[in-house]
Each structure stands twice: as structure tokens, then as C-alpha cells.
Design a protein around this motif. Structure first.
Motif, PDB file in Angstrom:
ATOM      1  N   HIS A  57       0.813  -1.225   0.000  1.00 36.28           N
ATOM      2  CA  HIS A  57       0.000   0.000   0.000  1.00 36.28           C
ATOM      3  C   HIS A  57       0.845   1.274   0.000  1.00 36.28           C
ATOM      4  CE1 HIS A  57      -3.975  -1.890   0.601  1.00 36.28           C
ATOM      5  NE2 HIS A  57      -3.286  -2.818   1.233  1.00 36.28           N
ATOM      6  N   ALA A  67      -5.004   1.013  10.107  1.00 37.42           N
ATOM      7  CA  ALA A  67      -6.010   0.676   9.088  1.00 37.42           C
ATOM      8  C   ALA A  67      -6.658  -0.663   9.411  1.00 37.42           C
ATOM      9  CB  ALA A  67      -5.371   0.645   7.702  1.00 37.42           C
ATOM     10  N   ALA A  71     -10.601  -1.201   9.844  1.00 31.10           N
ATOM     11  CA  ALA A  71     -11.295  -2.225   9.057  1.00 31.10           C
ATOM     12  C   ALA A  71     -12.121  -3.148   9.943  1.00 31.10           C
ATOM     13  CB  ALA A  71     -10.286  -3.049   8.247  1.00 31.10           C
ATOM     14  N   GLN A  73     -13.660  -2.072  12.594  1.00 32.78           N
ATOM     15  CA  GLN A  73     -14.604  -1.169  13.256  1.00 32.78           C
ATOM     16  C   GLN A  73     -14.232  -0.927  14.717  1.00 32.78           C
ATOM     17  OE1 GLN A  73     -18.452  -2.899  12.525  1.00 32.78           O
ATOM     18  NE2 GLN A  73     -18.365  -2.438  10.354  1.00 32.78           N
ATOM     19  N   LYS A  96      -7.560   1.183   2.394  1.00 37.44           N
ATOM     20  CA  LYS A  96      -8.525   0.082   2.409  1.00 37.44           C
ATOM     21  C   LYS A  96      -7.782  -1.241   2.302  1.00 37.44           C
ATOM     22  CE  LYS A  96     -12.007   2.862   2.477  1.00 37.44           C
ATOM     23  NZ  LYS A  96     -12.342   3.357   3.761  1.00 37.44           N
ATOM     24  N   THR A  98      -7.534  -5.267   2.145  1.00 41.50           N
ATOM     25  CA  THR A  98      -8.408  -6.328   1.646  1.00 41.50           C
ATOM     26  C   THR A  98      -8.830  -7.218   2.809  1.00 41.50           C
ATOM     27  OG1 THR A  98      -6.619  -7.902   1.259  1.00 41.50           O
ATOM     28  CG2 THR A  98      -7.140  -6.346  -0.548  1.00 41.50           C
ATOM     29  N   ASP A  99      -9.879  -7.991   2.607  1.00 32.28           N
ATOM     30  CA  ASP A  99     -10.302  -8.938   3.639  1.00 32.28           C
ATOM     31  C   ASP A  99      -9.171  -9.901   3.975  1.00 32.28           C
ATOM     32  OD1 ASP A  99     -12.805  -7.752   3.693  1.00 32.28           O
ATOM     33  OD2 ASP A  99     -13.776  -9.312   2.495  1.00 32.28           O
TER      34      ASP A  99
END
Length: 126
Positions: A57, A67, A71, A73, A96, A98-99
Motif C-alpha cells: 500500500h 487501518a 477495518a 470497526q 482500504k 483487503t479482507d
């Protein structure tokens, strides 16, 4: 009358991801704040998983960790004295993961993941 908490601040970082606690809090409408979200004082920032995600990233290790919290929450509460790093810490909301990256960081959890054995059931600060 019983009042439920709105926020609970708990130790939470990749070596101590506390998914069960997050799930419980979420199910009860309680926001989770993470103390020690960067897990200072150990090798986490040099962990190959963090290094790989950071490089993918073009971000700092701290930004990758923060981050990850966002992600999931979770509200991270990083401690930082440097104005430059404070700004870097604020610049995480466009990142963002990724999962698969979130899962890879979460998988770093370990049974001895607490910092300094600070179990709130027995640890006293003073």
C-alpha cells in the motif's frame, strides 16, 4: 436503573486481536476503543505480514496497523509525540485493506499476546 456502556476501551492489537470481545461488544451496541493499538515495544512493525502489507500500500507500518483496526470497526488510540507521525496516523481513512490482509494481520494473534501480562482482572497500574 441499569445503564449499558456505550464505549469500552480494551487492550487490542494484532498480537492480541480479541475477536470474541469485539463480537460481544458489537452485539450489545458497544463501541470498542483499542489501547496500545500499535503494540509498541516488540517486533510487530517488522513482522513479515506487516512489512508485506505496508509495502503493498506504500504506507508506514503504523498506518497498516491503524487501518487494520479501522477495518475491524475499532477506534484505535495511538500514543504519538511527533507531529509528523500524528499526521500520518490521521491519514489512515483512505487506506482500504483487503479482507485477506485483515485476516492475515488478525492471524498474528497469540496466547501470550498481552503486553506485560496486563490482565485487567489482576493487573494494577499503581
Amino acid at each position: 436503573m441499569r445503564v449499558a456502556p456505550v464505549v469500552n476501551q480494551i487492550e487490542l492489537h494484532p498480537y492480541f486481536p480479541q475477536q470474541e470481545a469485539i463480537d460481544y461488544h458489537r452485539a450489545h451496541g458497544i463501541l470498542v476503543q483499542a489501547w496500545s493499538p500499535l503494540c509498541r515495544g516488540n517486533d510487530l512493525r517488522e513482522n513479515p505480514t506487516i512489512v508485506e502489507i505496508r509495502a503493498a500500500h506504500g504506507i508506514t507500518p503504523a498506518q497498516a496497523l491503524l487501518a487494520w483496526h479501522v477495518a475491524r470497526q475499532v477506534v484505535p488510540l495511538p500514543k504519538e509525540a511527533s507531529p509528523q507521525r500524528q499526521q500520518e496516523n490521521l491519514d489512515i481513512f483512505g487506506i482500504k485493506l483487503t479482507d485477506a490482509e485483515v485476516e492475515a494481520i488478525t492471524a498474528l494473534g497469540r496466547p501470550d499476546g498481552r503486553l506485560k501480562d496486563q490482565d485487567p482482572a489482576v493487573y494494577e497500574e499503581f
